[in-house]
Scaffold this motif. Structure first.
Motif, short mmCIF file in Angstrom:
data_model
loop_
_atom_site.label_atom_id
_atom_site.label_comp_id
_atom_site.label_asym_id
_atom_site.label_seq_id
_atom_site.Cartn_x
_atom_site.Cartn_y
_atom_site.Cartn_z
N SER B 26 0.83 -1.21 0.00
CA SER B 26 0.00 0.00 0.00
C SER B 26 0.86 1.24 0.00
O SER B 26 0.57 2.22 -0.69
CB SER B 26 -0.86 0.09 1.26
OG SER B 26 -1.47 -1.10 1.55
N GLN B 36 -5.76 2.78 -4.45
CA GLN B 36 -6.32 1.49 -4.07
C GLN B 36 -7.56 1.75 -3.23
O GLN B 36 -7.54 2.62 -2.37
CB GLN B 36 -5.39 0.68 -3.17
CG GLN B 36 -3.96 0.65 -3.51
CD GLN B 36 -3.20 0.63 -2.21
OE1 GLN B 36 -3.30 -0.32 -1.44
NE2 GLN B 36 -2.49 1.70 -1.92
N TYR B 37 -8.58 0.96 -3.43
CA TYR B 37 -9.84 1.14 -2.70
C TYR B 37 -10.21 -0.08 -1.85
O TYR B 37 -11.09 0.01 -1.01
CB TYR B 37 -10.96 1.48 -3.67
CG TYR B 37 -10.70 2.75 -4.44
CD1 TYR B 37 -10.44 3.95 -3.77
CD2 TYR B 37 -10.66 2.76 -5.83
CE1 TYR B 37 -10.18 5.12 -4.46
CE2 TYR B 37 -10.40 3.93 -6.54
CZ TYR B 37 -10.16 5.11 -5.85
OH TYR B 37 -9.88 6.26 -6.53
N HIS B 38 -9.57 -1.21 -2.11
CA HIS B 38 -9.89 -2.43 -1.34
C HIS B 38 -8.61 -3.25 -1.14
O HIS B 38 -7.77 -3.31 -2.03
CB HIS B 38 -10.87 -3.34 -2.10
CG HIS B 38 -12.18 -2.70 -2.41
ND1 HIS B 38 -12.39 -1.94 -3.53
CD2 HIS B 38 -13.37 -2.72 -1.74
CE1 HIS B 38 -13.66 -1.51 -3.55
NE2 HIS B 38 -14.26 -1.97 -2.48
N GLN B 39 -8.53 -3.90 0.00
CA GLN B 39 -7.55 -4.97 0.22
C GLN B 39 -8.34 -6.18 0.71
O GLN B 39 -9.27 -6.03 1.50
CB GLN B 39 -6.56 -4.61 1.33
CG GLN B 39 -5.62 -3.49 1.02
CD GLN B 39 -4.85 -3.05 2.26
OE1 GLN B 39 -4.99 -3.61 3.35
NE2 GLN B 39 -4.05 -2.02 2.09
N THR B 40 -7.94 -7.36 0.26
CA THR B 40 -8.66 -8.56 0.67
C THR B 40 -7.67 -9.64 1.09
O THR B 40 -6.58 -9.74 0.53
CB THR B 40 -9.53 -9.09 -0.49
OG1 THR B 40 -10.36 -8.03 -0.96
CG2 THR B 40 -10.43 -10.24 -0.04
N VAL B 41 -8.07 -10.43 2.08
CA VAL B 41 -7.33 -11.64 2.46
C VAL B 41 -8.27 -12.82 2.25
O VAL B 41 -9.42 -12.78 2.71
CB VAL B 41 -6.88 -11.59 3.93
CG1 VAL B 41 -6.20 -12.91 4.32
CG2 VAL B 41 -5.95 -10.42 4.18
#
Lengths: 417, 417
Positions: B26, B36-41
């Motif tokens: 990031s 960036q608008y989203h982070q996912t795991v």
């Protein structure tokens, strides 16, 4: 029960803050036996947050949010959840009272904005916050689904989760859980995995590894209708782990706050011994780790940092001829550093470290990572030669862990190393 | 250009690993001016990973994955991306050669499994991995969209991103970027925000804050078609920040590896001075921070840890009557600790710290957080009294930062404190 973690804040998307909340919550949920399949981070944007709520609620029973509970226009966490629930926010007097109390404590002026922190949808269970001005909340979202709001700062989120959310989740699941934390030094993750793979595949109790530099912690967790029944499930697993791993286990605790430093301080205290360190490449890290343990003052007298070669002579009394003859990075000098420190500080045990942390200074005979840990007691001195790998920080940190394990071992605690 | 980070691994969902990759990526993306608008795991589950890819590709131009590039059946990152792209994986000889070389270097047996690490969809750009066996990849996903695969271990992911992905992203954006890192000690985030809010709202150059305990770092980043043009945009912003913040700025660097310890060591080295520390509540942390700076050996002679009261007399020569008269936590004792250490180690400057880190031991007159930092040079001694707040760890860490800033200041570097 399926849970999902939703962290809210543009500062996370910018990388301005490390998301320790996601790890903390995952770890605790996993110990509670609650499954999670997704974690999401979104910024302070209404449309994207609404979509994130709807997606998470379509996949999980419990959606746990962190962040965005402040008083400013950016703090939209509760408002958007209310929109998704089709409810209005109303003032909760007990939350208002808590906020007013907190402002009095902090001797700060409360603004009209702050009242928004006391507003929730009807039927919300408010979670009071002893460490800040933002209350948390357990918000019904229709059916059996809930959103649980937690404040972003970890020192507010963590106690609120442990003290108020975990009891709620446990009650909801109708199960009791108990855990033990098995601390290991001197065996790597791969070797542990090889020996315990079948145990780690078990479902009750579960056994999960957590790795940090040079150390592995295993968490054993059992669940049952009552705490007593859960407790009864643990001993067979713990016995089996002990039988397979042996001396590399240095502690089995009821919480995860243990460390090699604490084990060393506790072992020394139990024996009534004092200690000191004489440090070259670690430059004070061994002493700092010991002093970091509450109650260390009964045990740790003090110590020397002997970074430049001649300070090993000046402070710890290592003969200059010995350094000349054997080299400053040698078993002989490590032992003399420990002995001299033990005598000058009149302690029961002293530990020393001399070595090459790199990146420069290695030779084919003494590559970077060559380290000697010396240990001296009133009965004599010995040395632990190490051949460590990795960068400067890793070599220094591993040296500290070996030194602490030697102190614990010398005080009578069985520790591998 | 919009990017999205997708971290893959059940160990993240279990909280067994702290997700530092998400923060690293990031931060770098934000410095490149990429939104960036989203982070996912997600875990190692084929159906959930496929859904996560499809969702991320519907929202972003570039999807960056971390993890799941190993040789085992659990490692599904590439296979599922290929499925989403509607492509087959084929063997890339240059990747196979890299993997064979790495196994020779590590003197390990290569298994047939490992060849799967050399397989990618056609038209993939392979990213060679100098620090491990898993190559990364830039995978076309149709249109202008790509998925970029990076290995999970941070010491593999970080250099691969900096050396191979950033040039690709910059070339793709057609822009050059330059940054400066402004390091601040002695002013909090809120006060900085108040003074610089208008500058932080700017879009080119951008100005973003990064906070850690007691310190704030600001990153100023400019973008332009060429590096020279970007460079030319920075000086007016930097001048304005300097004018508004003044002495609290202790360094402006071209990378973000700076620290108070490095500034202190550099300032002492520039002056040709040696130093030492005498530490009570910090127990070796000041010396350890100084020794952590590469090249510290020319500057740091050594030091004392004087944790138990009588060791302040034994090691640093503080008169016992002085401790009796003024108390061990006092300005007088702090100065005497620094003076005695300066003389005994024959250094140009010595710093000391004595104080109450808590949790116990506070009184109404001397509450927990009362700390005295002493500074002695050949010209005399002075003391910095501090009233710190927070827990034991915070009080100790802030004391170290104040001590380092005093060393830097004494050596002629302008640092607030």
């Amino acid at each position: 029960m399926i849970a999902e973690i939703l962290c809210i804040g543009t500062e996370l998307l910018m990388g301005q803050v490390l998301n320790t909340n996601a790890q903390f919550l995952s770890r605790r949920l996993s110990a509670l036996g609650i499954s999670q399949y997704h974690q999401t981070v979104v910024g302070d944007n209404a449309a994207r947050l609404e979509a994130a709520y709807r997606l998470a609620l379509s996949r999980a029973d419990v959606v746990i949010t962190s962040g965005g509970l402040g008083p400013t226009a950016d703090d939209i966490t509760k408002r958007i959840a209310a929109k998704v629930a089709g409810q209005e926010l109303v003032l909760f007097p007990e939350a208002e009272e808590m906020i007013r109390t907190r402002f009095r404590q902090y001797r700060k002026e409360m603004t009209a904005n702050n009242l928004s922190q006391a507003m929730f949808t009807p039927d919300t269970t408010v979670l009071l916050n002893p460490n800040g001005t933002a209350p948390g909340a357990i918000v019904p979202m229709g059916g059996s689904k809930v959103v649980i709001h937690l404040p972003g700062p970890p020192f507010e989120l963590e106690p609120m989760f442990i003290d108020q959310v975990e009891p709620y989740l446990l009650q909801r699941s109708g199960r009791a859980l108990v855990s033990r934390y098995i601390r290991i030094f001197g065996m790597g993750e791969a070797a542990i995995d090889l020996r315990l793979r079948d145990l780690m595949a078990g479902s009750n109790p579960t056994l999960s590894p957590y790795c940090s530099l040079g150390e592995v912690m295993l968490r054993a967790t059992a669940s049952a209708p009552t705490k007593e029944e859960a407790e009864a499930l643990l001993p067979p697993l713990l016995d089996e782990v002990r039988a397979r791993l042996g001396d590399v286990i240095y502690a089995i605790d009821e919480d995860d706050s243990g460390s090699l430093a604490r084990v060393a301080v506790d072992a020394l205290k139990a024996r009534g011994w004092t200690c000191a360190a004489c440090e070259s490449l670690t430059g004070g890290m061994i002493s700092a780790a010991l002093v970091g343990v509450p109650g260390a003052s009964a045990v740790v007298r003090g110590g020397f940092v002997t970074y430049q070669t001649d300070t090993k002579t000046l402070l710890a009394g290592v003969p200059a001829e010995m350094i000349e003859r054997f080299d400053v990075v040698s078993a002989e000098v490590a032992m003399a550093m420990a002995q001299g420190t033990r005598e000058r500080l009149d302690v029961d045990v002293a530990v020393s470290a001399t070595g090459l942390a790199g990146p420069d200074g290695g030779t084919p005979e003494k590559p970077v990572g060559t380290v000697f840990v010396g240990i001296a007691t009133r009965a004599g001195a010995r040395v632990l030669p190490l051949a460590l790998t990795g960068n400067r920080e890793r070599i220094r940190t591993l040296t500290v862990k070996h030194a602490l394990s030697q102190l614990a071992k010398e005080a009578g605690k069985r520790v591998q190393g």
